[in-house]
Design a protein around this motif. Structure first.
Motif, PDB file in Angstrom:
ATOM      1  N   GLU A 238     -16.278  11.367 -12.959  1.00  0.00           N
ATOM      2  CA  GLU A 238     -16.163  11.548 -14.400  1.00  0.00           C
ATOM      3  C   GLU A 238     -15.225  10.515 -15.010  1.00  0.00           C
ATOM      4  N   PHE A 239     -14.136  10.242 -14.322  1.00  0.00           N
ATOM      5  CA  PHE A 239     -13.159   9.266 -14.804  1.00  0.00           C
ATOM      6  C   PHE A 239     -13.784   7.872 -14.881  1.00  0.00           C
ATOM      7  N   THR A 240     -14.470   7.472 -13.825  1.00  0.00           N
ATOM      8  CA  THR A 240     -15.100   6.154 -13.797  1.00  0.00           C
ATOM      9  C   THR A 240     -16.201   6.048 -14.838  1.00  0.00           C
ATOM     10  N   ALA A 241     -17.049   7.086 -14.933  1.00  0.00           N
ATOM     11  CA  ALA A 241     -18.135   7.062 -15.914  1.00  0.00           C
ATOM     12  C   ALA A 241     -17.582   6.960 -17.337  1.00  0.00           C
ATOM     13  N   SER A 242     -16.495   7.660 -17.595  1.00  0.00           N
ATOM     14  CA  SER A 242     -15.893   7.616 -18.930  1.00  0.00           C
ATOM     15  C   SER A 242     -15.403   6.212 -19.262  1.00  0.00           C
ATOM     16  N   LEU A 243     -14.691   5.599 -18.330  1.00  0.00           N
ATOM     17  CA  LEU A 243     -14.150   4.262 -18.587  1.00  0.00           C
ATOM     18  C   LEU A 243     -15.259   3.221 -18.691  1.00  0.00           C
ATOM     19  N   VAL A 244     -16.266   3.353 -17.837  1.00  0.00           N
ATOM     20  CA  VAL A 244     -17.378   2.393 -17.890  1.00  0.00           C
ATOM     21  C   VAL A 244     -18.100   2.509 -19.224  1.00  0.00           C
ATOM     22  N   HIS A 245     -18.300   3.741 -19.676  1.00  0.00           N
ATOM     23  CA  HIS A 245     -18.981   3.947 -20.950  1.00  0.00           C
ATOM     24  C   HIS A 245     -18.160   3.404 -22.118  1.00  0.00           C
ATOM     25  N   LEU A 246     -16.859   3.642 -22.098  1.00  0.00           N
ATOM     26  CA  LEU A 246     -16.010   3.187 -23.197  1.00  0.00           C
ATOM     27  C   LEU A 246     -15.860   1.678 -23.220  1.00  0.00           C
ATOM     28  N   ASN A 247     -15.853   1.070 -22.049  1.00  0.00           N
ATOM     29  CA  ASN A 247     -15.624  -0.371 -21.968  1.00  0.00           C
ATOM     30  C   ASN A 247     -16.925  -1.164 -21.960  1.00  0.00           C
ATOM     31  N   GLY A 248     -18.061  -0.452 -21.955  1.00  0.00           N
ATOM     32  CA  GLY A 248     -19.345  -1.145 -21.821  1.00  0.00           C
ATOM     33  C   GLY A 248     -19.657  -2.066 -22.979  1.00  0.00           C
ATOM     34  N   GLU A 249     -19.369  -1.631 -24.210  1.00  0.00           N
ATOM     35  CA  GLU A 249     -19.720  -2.426 -25.378  1.00  0.00           C
ATOM     36  C   GLU A 249     -18.836  -3.654 -25.511  1.00  0.00           C
ATOM     37  N   GLN A 250     -17.572  -3.546 -25.126  1.00  0.00           N
ATOM     38  CA  GLN A 250     -16.677  -4.701 -25.237  1.00  0.00           C
ATOM     39  C   GLN A 250     -17.024  -5.769 -24.207  1.00  0.00           C
ATOM     40  N   GLY A 251     -17.281  -5.327 -22.992  1.00  0.00           N
ATOM     41  CA  GLY A 251     -17.692  -6.275 -21.960  1.00  0.00           C
ATOM     42  C   GLY A 251     -16.691  -7.372 -21.678  1.00  0.00           C
ATOM     43  N   ASP A 252     -15.393  -7.066 -21.801  1.00  0.00           N
ATOM     44  CA  ASP A 252     -14.396  -8.110 -21.577  1.00  0.00           C
ATOM     45  C   ASP A 252     -14.011  -8.254 -20.109  1.00  0.00           C
ATOM     46  N   GLY A 253     -14.492  -7.337 -19.260  1.00  0.00           N
ATOM     47  CA  GLY A 253     -14.257  -7.465 -17.818  1.00  0.00           C
ATOM     48  C   GLY A 253     -12.876  -7.081 -17.357  1.00  0.00           C
TER      49      GLY A 253
END
Length: 701
Positions: free
Chosen positions: A495-510
């Motif tokens: 859940e923690f990883t999915a949340s961060l991946v989802h939140l950071n997906g649009e920025q895509g700054d790596g």
């Protein structure tokens, strides 16, 4: 006659008559010529007349000159007589014509005299016109110069004179729109008196300048009192500052311009008074708003709410209320907290309404509301200061207080924030607010938003590292439970990883790629340690499959941004499913599988005792035929009880039965190759029967 003359002339030419003979004859008869007749020029005349037709006829006919002359004279005489008769007949007309000619001559003589006079007069008029033209040009130039002089003098008088109406308005008038227009007129006169070099030499300056100075001082004093009074109105409680600014203060913004140009010391005091007023008013406003928001805060996580921390060790399940226990799922799962980004531009919370409804919010909601209020207030104040004062520095001096209040609050909250999801949401909120301010084209909060963003990232990474350390330093024994179903630590991680991946997906700054990879390695290591605590290898495999499947399922919920972790776990899941299938089949058909793997591939006619025999195969065939359905039923029950995800269990059961079918097919093929193997055909189970059972279990699972 002329034609005959021409012919005779031609004949004469043929006979040899020419002008020379005529001249010779003339010389012979010279005595006949009268003395008064001159022969001078005769030769030339004859030369001229030699081509005359009449003369040519005479010469051609050979007529003597004298005879011809006499004939001509007679003709002339007759013509003369005829002419005389004609003149006699017309004598009266001629007399009348003579008289008319004489009268015309007299009239023409008079006209000549008259025209001569006209000519003289016209010459005189022409000279007079030239004189008048010169005078006209001279007068036009003088008139032009006088108009220019009059215009400049009129403008000078208009600019330097101070009308009584202006004095009355400045001294006794009420400060309103008319007063602002009068201020503009006074400003022009003051500038004219100070800037125009010609004015300084004018005598009128001595009379006008003292009056203008007194008016300036009076205007400055009156404006100062009026503006300060309006500023004090901003301090009254429940005052709508923006309405007062837009509907009242902006009407008198020229007064500030007048002070900047003609009363710099007073302008400095006015500016300082506004800065001090707004600084205190807005600081108090934000301080009160923050205090109201603090009552609405819902605590999500503490320092012990980490991925690798044992739930029982915290004792929070018993100490926290129902609402708090419910919120614990938000420590690692994003859930509805993502809605804050969808409502990023919604108005700020109204604390007393939320408090009346007993509503509580995660801190990122309060954070967004506070930042939204700050943005809207700053935008309004920035535009007002730019319009009213024309100085960007006024805004920064005003907002140094409110921003300091917000910073003090944030600096108290941030060190106690252990909610990584909330921190990432706040980072996203700041990013969205930066875009909003960019679209507004208001750069006044750029440095502030950058500062907040720079403080959020280190805190997030620190909390993230705490989660990472909790996995690396986890007490495996205390975390282990004798249960093959998904472990709560793995669910937290997913859940923690999915949340961060989802939140950071649009920025895509790596920025999260490497930390998430480290987190994956840590959880995978912990999962392996937990699996080894199971005594049976099969239980270990089931435990791993359940956890990998659960992790993949949760990561997929994050959308297409599952990332590298999802692909990695999918590969591991496939390999563990293959291991489980072999373990399950060995549990029920170990003899068959060992035989197929070791002996079934041997061809007939092989050397030694390695060749399979009917005696070796017959027990396997009969054993399978007697219990294969029961074994499949047992495997079915085993899968149902072992795997929490039915879909995953169905796929595993399909893979198990398919692999069993492959093993039995190889055994059947081996029987067909063995000498005497046909005797066992009656005991072989048909492939279609096995397929039917496989389909039946696939439907019922």
């Amino acid at each position: 006659m002329e034609a005959s003359s021409a012919v005779e002339m031609q004949d004469g030419q043929k006979q040899g008559f020419d002008l020379g003979l005529f001249i010779g004859d003339l010389s012979l008869d010279e005595d006949t010529i009268s003395d008064d007749e001159s022969l001078d020029g005769l030769q030339a005349e004859l030369e001229e007349c030699k081509n005359d037709e009449e003369i040519e006829n005479i010469l051609a006919k050979g007529t003597k000159l004298r005879e011809y002359t006499k004939g001509v004279e007679n003709n002339l005489r007759q013509v003369e007589l005829d002419s005389i008769q004609d003149y006699i007949k017309e004598s009266e007309n001629l007399v009348l014509l003579h008289e008319q000619i004489r009268d015309c001559d007299n009239i023409l003589s008079q006209m000549e005299t008259l025209l001569g006079g006209f000519q003289a007069e016209i010459g005189s008029i022409s000279s007079e016109i030239k004189v008048l033209q010169e005078k006209s040009l001279d007068m036009g130039l003088k008139l032009k110069n006088r108009k220019v002089t009059e215009s400049k003098l009129s403008k000078f008088v208009e600019d330097i004179i101070i009308p009584p109406r202006m004095i009355d308005i400045i001294v006794d008038g009420e400060v309103n729109e008319e007063y602002m227009k009068t201020l503009e007129a006074l400003s022009k006169k003051i500038k004219f008196l100070d800037a125009d070099s010609t004015v300084k030499t004018a005598r009128a300056l001595k009379d006008v300048q003292p009056e203008a100075e007194r008016l300036r001082q009076k205007a400055v004093s009156k404006i100062f009192e009026f503006i300060i009074q309006k500023f004090y109105a901003l301090r009254k409680p429940k005052t709508n500052i923006q309405i007062l600014q837009q509907s009242v203060l902006l009407k008198y913004k020229y007064a500030i311009t007048f002070l900047k140009e003609h009363g710099k010391e007073i302008y400095t005091e006015v500016r300082a008074a506004y800065v001090d007023t707004m600084n205190k008013v807005l600081s108090a406003h934000f301080r009160a708003y923050i205090q109201a928001l603090e009552k609405l805060q819902l605590d999500i996580a503490t320092s012990t709410d980490l991925i690798g921390v044992e739930t029982r060790s915290t004792g929070l399940l018993f100490s926290r209320g129902k609402e708090t226990i419910k919120s614990r799922s938000s420590v690692f799962a994003l859930g509805e907290r993502i809605n804050i980004l969808k409502e990023i531009d919604q108005p700020a919370l109204i604390p007393h309404i939320a408090e009346a409804n007993s509503q509580k919010y995660p801190y990122e909601v309060l954070f967004r509301s506070l930042q939204k209020l700050l943005m809207d207030t700053a935008t309004s104040e920035y535009l007002f200061c730019d319009d009213f004062f024309g100085e960007e520095s006024v805004f920064h001096e005003i907002f140094s207080g409110p921003i300091q209040v917000i910073d003090e609050h944030f600096n108290m909250v941030l060190p106690n924030c252990y909610d990584a999801i909330g921190l990432m949401l706040m980072i996203r909120v700041i990013h969205q607010h930066q875009l909003i301010m960019f679209r507004r084209r208001v750069p006044c909060l750029d440095s502030y938003l950058d500062k907040v963003n720079m403080s959020l990232w280190p805190r997030f990474k620190m909390v993230f590292d705490m989660h990472l350390s909790s996995l690396r330093n986890a007490n495996v024994r205390s975390l282990w439970e004798d249960d093959v179903h998904p472990h709560y630590v793995m669910r937290r991680y997913a859940e923690f990883t999915a949340s961060l991946v989802h939140l950071n997906g649009e920025q895509g700054d790596g920025q999260l790629d490497l930390p998430l990879e480290r987190l994956r390695m840590a959880v995978e290591d912990l999962l392996g340690k937990l699996a080894k605590l199971f005594s049976k290898p099969k239980s270990q495999t089931i435990f791993l499959i359940n956890n990998y499947d659960m992790i993949i399922t949760i990561l997929k919920e994050a959308g297409t941004e599952g990332g590298k972790a999802q692909l990695h776990f999918e590969e591991i899941l496939k390999s563990n499913i293959a291991i489980y299938v072999e373990e399950l089949l060995l549990e029920h058909f170990s003899d068959l599988i060992r035989f197929v793997k070791t002996r079934a591939s041997e061809e007939p006619g092989s050397a030694g005792d390695k060749q399979p025999t009917v005696q070796e195969v017959e027990p396997l065939i009969k054993d399978f035929g007697s219990r294969w359905k029961a074994a499949i039923e047992l495997m079915h029950k085993d899968v149902i009880t072992s795997f929490s995800n039915f879909l995953c269990g169905m796929e595993i059961l399909k893979a198990t039965l398919t692999q069993l079918l492959l093993y039995y097919t190889r055994l059947s093929d081996c029987v067909k190759r063995i000498n005497g193997g046909s005797a066992l055909n009656k005991d072989l189970v048909s492939i279609s029967s096995i397929l039917y059972e496989i389909k039946k279990f696939s439907r019922t699972f």
